[in-house]
Design a protein around this motif. Structure first.
Motif, short mmCIF file in Angstrom:
data_model
loop_
_atom_site.label_atom_id
_atom_site.label_comp_id
_atom_site.label_asym_id
_atom_site.label_seq_id
_atom_site.Cartn_x
_atom_site.Cartn_y
_atom_site.Cartn_z
N LYS A 194 21.74 -8.17 39.07
CA LYS A 194 20.68 -8.18 38.07
C LYS A 194 20.25 -6.76 37.72
CE LYS A 194 18.63 -12.70 39.05
NZ LYS A 194 17.36 -13.45 39.30
N GLN A 195 19.83 -6.58 36.46
CA GLN A 195 19.40 -5.27 36.00
C GLN A 195 18.15 -4.82 36.76
OE1 GLN A 195 20.94 -3.27 33.60
NE2 GLN A 195 19.49 -1.75 34.37
N ARG A 196 18.17 -3.57 37.24
CA ARG A 196 17.00 -2.96 37.86
C ARG A 196 16.91 -1.50 37.41
NH1 ARG A 196 13.15 -6.16 40.03
NH2 ARG A 196 12.39 -4.28 41.11
N TYR A 197 15.71 -0.94 37.56
CA TYR A 197 15.46 0.47 37.26
C TYR A 197 14.76 1.09 38.45
CZ TYR A 197 16.54 -1.15 32.56
OH TYR A 197 17.15 -1.72 31.47
N ALA A 198 14.98 2.39 38.66
CA ALA A 198 14.54 2.99 39.92
C ALA A 198 14.02 4.40 39.72
CB ALA A 198 15.69 3.00 40.92
N VAL A 199 13.29 4.88 40.72
CA VAL A 199 12.87 6.28 40.85
C VAL A 199 13.39 6.77 42.19
CG1 VAL A 199 10.95 7.89 40.80
CG2 VAL A 199 10.73 5.70 39.61
N ASN A 200 14.17 7.86 42.17
CA ASN A 200 14.82 8.35 43.39
C ASN A 200 15.51 7.22 44.15
OD1 ASN A 200 13.91 10.84 42.67
ND2 ASN A 200 12.56 11.15 44.43
N SER A 201 16.19 6.39 43.38
CA SER A 201 17.01 5.26 43.85
C SER A 201 16.21 4.07 44.36
CB SER A 201 18.00 5.71 44.94
OG SER A 201 18.88 6.70 44.45
N VAL A 202 14.87 4.16 44.40
CA VAL A 202 14.05 3.05 44.88
C VAL A 202 13.53 2.26 43.69
CG1 VAL A 202 12.14 2.34 46.33
CG2 VAL A 202 13.34 4.49 46.82
N SER A 203 13.83 0.98 43.66
CA SER A 203 13.32 0.08 42.63
C SER A 203 12.13 -0.68 43.20
CB SER A 203 14.42 -0.89 42.18
OG SER A 203 13.99 -1.67 41.08
N PHE A 204 10.96 -0.46 42.62
CA PHE A 204 9.72 -0.96 43.17
C PHE A 204 9.64 -2.48 43.10
CE2 PHE A 204 5.23 -2.16 42.96
CZ PHE A 204 4.68 -1.40 43.97
N VAL A 205 9.21 -3.09 44.19
CA VAL A 205 8.92 -4.52 44.21
C VAL A 205 7.46 -4.70 44.60
CG1 VAL A 205 11.25 -5.35 44.65
CG2 VAL A 205 9.81 -4.68 46.58
N LEU A 206 6.80 -5.65 43.94
CA LEU A 206 5.38 -5.88 44.20
C LEU A 206 5.16 -6.39 45.61
CD1 LEU A 206 4.31 -7.64 40.87
CD2 LEU A 206 3.73 -5.31 41.58
N PRO A 207 4.13 -5.88 46.28
CA PRO A 207 3.79 -6.40 47.60
C PRO A 207 3.04 -7.73 47.47
CG PRO A 207 2.20 -4.74 46.95
CD PRO A 207 3.23 -4.80 45.84
N ARG A 238 4.22 5.53 36.74
CA ARG A 238 5.14 4.55 36.17
C ARG A 238 5.80 5.08 34.90
NH1 ARG A 238 0.00 2.80 35.05
NH2 ARG A 238 -0.60 3.01 32.86
N SER A 239 6.96 4.47 34.63
CA SER A 239 7.57 4.61 33.31
C SER A 239 6.77 3.76 32.34
CB SER A 239 9.02 4.14 33.33
OG SER A 239 9.53 4.08 32.01
N GLN A 287 8.65 2.44 38.88
CA GLN A 287 7.28 2.85 39.16
C GLN A 287 7.15 3.09 40.66
OE1 GLN A 287 4.16 -0.23 39.18
NE2 GLN A 287 5.71 -1.69 38.46
N LEU A 288 6.05 3.72 41.04
CA LEU A 288 5.70 3.90 42.45
C LEU A 288 4.20 4.12 42.52
CD1 LEU A 288 5.22 7.28 43.15
CD2 LEU A 288 7.57 7.22 42.31
N TYR A 289 3.70 4.23 43.74
CA TYR A 289 2.27 4.53 43.93
C TYR A 289 2.11 5.82 44.71
CZ TYR A 289 0.65 0.22 41.83
OH TYR A 289 0.38 -0.77 40.93
#
Length: 541
Positions: A362-375, A493-494, A505-507
């Motif tokens: 499935k398509q994903r997008y990432a920052v520094n290879s990490v694709s954010f998933v909601l907690p 975030r983008s 995105q990240l926090y």
């Protein structure tokens, strides 16, 4: 308003009043969020309405005002509003993104308590959950200077909010299902100006007078160019910073960006085209509104004026020309003149690289290879209640990883009061736009190619514009300096909304051991609690 809601609102306001101080005025809003039929491109769609309006109502405020916004969620699903550019100083609990704030359940209400502390300028609000933004629910925010603070231009004859953005004819649920199925979104169907398609919006002016337009790109996917037929635009403010007053024939606004321009109605009295068109796309999508002189002798004539299309250098040169007006007064968190960003040594460099790829087909997008998933629980609540296992501080590297994309709840730890350099690296052939909640940062440099330490030799260390959203051109980089003086957990975030939704995105966790109110406000008494924080108590009133 039901009595119990009114009483709750009173005590919520009283709680904030004790913190904010009696001298800062209060503004109260009651918003009813519903679905309703809209026809922005001539096709019936399900839109997100606030008090029956699409777009939603404007928020008008003055520096340091307290905004008490009671939001009733009459949808059949959870809902959240976030406040693009409002810094929520010492109060990330009110930020309205899932990392900090529990969603408002269907049929319930929540009262946001915001203070536009030490801010002026042009911003907007939007729905932050899922793909709600593709249905509407956005509106303008303007923060005026206090009367005693001089503004570096005369009061305009009128002050208009202009919300521009690309748009789909498909309902947001269809678009979200498309993304959930692992696919990329198709090309948008059109562009809207204040929620209307070609020729739908109009702005009335009187000949010889000067007007202010507060323009925000609230779209999902594309940078836009804005222009008015036969009129020049003078840039005066960008996301809370008074700028050098440079005049342009047209101006680019990238995803999530806001600005203010002045123009004078100095042309022969008739109607003129207002145009917004996509940048760096093929085909180019264009829409129009109408500038209507009060003594107009006739309708718009001729074709809408053309603008730049795929030229990156044109846009880059314009971006570099946007500078801070160092002679302008304005509110600042730090005393004016107490420091200059170019004279401070940075304590840390963070390099963030965006990427796209497949994870489990499935398509994903990432920052520094990490694709954010909601907690399962908002990060800020997990931090406050010391709930383990929700996130790992430092779960994303300071530098590009270089490996394949993987899933994680990415949180970058940072020290309170650090002064950091962040370099956004875009190796893809798309234009990127990054937004940091809770902060305004200095855009010190941008250029094509690979960033290196030698790139710092070209930084603007004198009058770089301070803003909260910045673009990164294809195969290029953008560098910012930011003083981490706002404790909390903040979304980075983008603004390319499908990318944000699928992990780009990240926090940023700006942390201190201090429990002083000077550093961070306590959790709001009325904070919604969800996930693993459900059933806990906030604090005594």
């Amino acid at each position: 308003m039901p009595l119990h809601s009114a009483v709750a609102l009173f005590y919520a306001a009283a709680s904030l009043f004790a913190i904010a101080g009696a001298e800062d005025p209060y503004r109260f809003y009651s918003w009813n969020v519903t679905y309703g039929d809209i026809y922005p491109l001539g096709v019936r769609q399900t839109g997100l309405l606030i008090n029956g309006q699409f777009p939603g109502p404007d928020i008008h405020s003055v520096t340091n005002d307290n905004l008490i916004i009671n939001v009733y969620n009459n949808l059949n699903e959870s809902f959240l509003l976030s406040w693009n550019g409002v810094q929520q100083r010492r109060n990330s609990y009110e930020d309205g993104v899932f990392g900090t704030t529990c969603p408002i359940p269907p049929g319930k209400n929540f009262t946001y308590m915001l203070q536009v502390k030490d801010q002026i300028g042009t911003f907007y609000y939007y729905p932050s959950l899922g793909f709600h933004k593709a249905a509407g629910g956005f509106g303008g925010i303007r923060i005026l200077s206090r009367p005693r603070i001089p503004v570096p231009f005369p009061d305009p004859a009128g002050d208009y909010t202009v919300l521009i953005g690309d748009w789909y004819k498909s309902n947001h649920t269809v678009l979200q299902a498309h993304l959930d199925g692992g696919k990329k979104l198709p090309f948008p169907d059109g562009v809207l100006i204040n929620g209307r398609g070609p020729g739908g919006a109009s702005f009335n002016v009187e000949q010889g007078k000067t007007y202010r337009l507060r323009i925000s790109n609230v779209g999902l996917q594309n940078s836009l160019n804005f222009r008015i037929q036969n009129h020049r635009l003078t840039l005066v403010e960008v996301e809370g910073t008074h700028t050098l007053q440079t005049t342009y024939s047209s101006i680019d606004l990238h995803l999530g960006q806001s600005c203010s321009v002045l123009f004078t109605a100095d042309q022969p009295a008739q109607d003129y085209y207002i145009v917004a068109s996509t940048r760096f796309t093929n085909p180019v999508l264009t829409t129009t509104a109408t500038l209507r002189y009060s003594n107009s002798a006739g309708p718009v004539s001729g074709p809408p004026p053309g603008g730049p299309t795929i030229q990156i250098d044109w846009s880059l040169n314009q971006a570099r020309s946007i500078r801070t007006n160092l002679t302008a007064s304005g509110p600042r968190p730090n005393p004016q003149g107490s420091y200059h960003y170019g004279l401070i040594n940075t304590t840390r460099t963070i390099r963030l690289s965006n990427s796209a790829g497949q994870v489990n087909g499935k398509q994903r997008y990432a920052v520094n290879s990490v694709s954010f998933v909601l907690p399962d629980t908002p990060l800020k609540l997990a931090d406050y209640f010391k709930i383990g296992g929700v996130f790992r501080p430092g779960s994303i590297s300071d530098n590009p990883y270089g490996g394949g994309i993987y899933l994680d709840t990415s949180v970058l730890n940072a020290d309170y009061r650090a002064f950091v350099e962040i370099v956004f690296e875009n190796t893809e052939n798309i234009i990127q736009s990054w937004h940091l909640n809770g902060y305004s940062f200095f855009v010190v440099g941008m250029d094509g190619g690979q960033w290196t330490a030698a790139s710092r030799n070209g930084y603007n260390l004198r009058d770089a514009v301070a803003r909260c959203t910045t673009q990164v051109y294809p195969k290029s980089w953008t560098a910012i300096y930011v003083a981490l003086d706002n404790v909390g957990i903040w979304n980075l975030r983008s603004e390319y909304w499908a990318r944000q939704y699928l992990g780009q995105q990240l926090y940023l966790r700006v942390y201190t051991d201090s429990t002083s109110l000077r550093d961070e406000y306590p959790i709001p008494k009325n904070a919604l609690l969800c996930g693993r924080a459900a059933g806990r108590s906030t604090r005594p009133l």
